[in-house]
Scaffold this motif. Sequence first.
Motif, PDB file in Angstrom:
ATOM      1  N   THR A  69     114.560  32.805  41.845  1.00 20.41           N
ATOM      2  CA  THR A  69     113.529  33.466  41.039  1.00 20.41           C
ATOM      3  C   THR A  69     113.234  32.658  39.767  1.00 20.41           C
ATOM      4  N   SER A  89     112.271  29.314  44.083  1.00 27.73           N
ATOM      5  CA  SER A  89     111.322  30.224  43.451  1.00 27.73           C
ATOM      6  C   SER A  89     110.578  31.016  44.520  1.00 27.73           C
ATOM      7  N   PRO A  90     110.059  32.174  44.148  1.00 29.12           N
ATOM      8  CA  PRO A  90     109.367  32.997  45.152  1.00 29.12           C
ATOM      9  C   PRO A  90     108.031  32.398  45.589  1.00 29.12           C
ATOM     10  N   GLY A  91     107.382  31.671  44.696  1.00 27.47           N
ATOM     11  CA  GLY A  91     106.091  31.055  45.027  1.00 27.47           C
ATOM     12  C   GLY A  91     106.096  29.593  44.658  1.00 27.47           C
ATOM     13  N   LEU A  92     104.957  28.944  44.857  1.00 24.66           N
ATOM     14  CA  LEU A  92     104.872  27.519  44.547  1.00 24.66           C
ATOM     15  C   LEU A  92     104.123  27.318  43.229  1.00 24.66           C
ATOM     16  N   ASN A  93     104.869  27.024  42.191  1.00 25.13           N
ATOM     17  CA  ASN A  93     104.286  26.715  40.894  1.00 25.13           C
ATOM     18  C   ASN A  93     104.369  25.191  40.731  1.00 25.13           C
ATOM     19  N   GLY A 110     108.725  28.936  47.184  1.00 21.83           N
ATOM     20  CA  GLY A 110     108.291  29.866  48.210  1.00 21.83           C
ATOM     21  C   GLY A 110     106.888  29.533  48.688  1.00 21.83           C
ATOM     22  N   THR A 111     106.711  29.543  49.999  1.00 26.19           N
ATOM     23  CA  THR A 111     105.390  29.337  50.590  1.00 26.19           C
ATOM     24  C   THR A 111     105.219  30.358  51.703  1.00 26.19           C
ATOM     25  N   GLN A 112     103.966  30.572  52.064  1.00 26.45           N
ATOM     26  CA  GLN A 112     103.696  31.525  53.126  1.00 26.45           C
ATOM     27  C   GLN A 112     102.528  31.052  53.990  1.00 26.45           C
ATOM     28  N   GLU A 116      99.654  26.477  51.149  1.00 27.43           N
ATOM     29  CA  GLU A 116     100.788  26.335  50.228  1.00 27.43           C
ATOM     30  C   GLU A 116     101.772  25.284  50.753  1.00 27.43           C
TER      31      GLU A 116
END
Length: 212
Positions: A69, A89-93, A110-112, A116
């Motif tokens: 996180t 991390s939960p997303g891609l920054n 994190g990617t989905q 991403e």
Amino acid sequence: MNEVLSKLKEIGIVPVVVLDDAADAEPLGKALVEGGLPCAEVTFRTAAAEESIRIMAEKFPDMLVGAGTVLTTEQVDRAVKAGAKFIVSPGLNPEVVKYCIKIGIPVTPGTQTPSEMEQAIALGLDVVKFFPAEPAGGLKMIKAVAAPYVNLTFMPTGGISAENVREYLAYNRILACGGSWMVKNDLIKAGQFDKITEMVKEAAVIVKEIRG
Ligand code: 3PG
């Protein structure tokens, strides 16, 4: 592949931990080491995260302790200083990913979606987290996106359990699975570290069973 990521692959399951009290870091680390998953993603969702990483890394030098996180470069710095060996991390920054690459710490954002994942590839990564794995389509989705991105490996996290982890681990494009089922916050708070050790052992047995 990077040494830390290879080690994550070897361990197979990354326990995702939320610690409210850093005093729990040592008994939890002991449970993870004794249970056979010498690894933790300590999430920066609580104020105790940084100190918990420090305690685990110091008390269990053979343990692979990472930070989860992680949303800012400032948290990357705090995590690394505390002894974290990888960042999740939960997303891609892009800012966070670029910073991790610059300072040389492995990062799995994190990617989905395919977009991403392409962004991660463009930034130079070959391992991404797939989050939240089960709600986002699970193994079926991973297999579908893995087809075009032949060099990408995945760390699915979110909704993974003792019941479904086998099928993920059996797929050769999975680096490791993240999950909190064996280190649930209520067990930690209740001080049930024996129960945690037992569940960690069961999870470690699954990794052995599937991956040998
Ligand atoms: C999380 O964000 O807490 C992780 O993805 C873990 O998810 P889980 O609790 O479903 O294992």
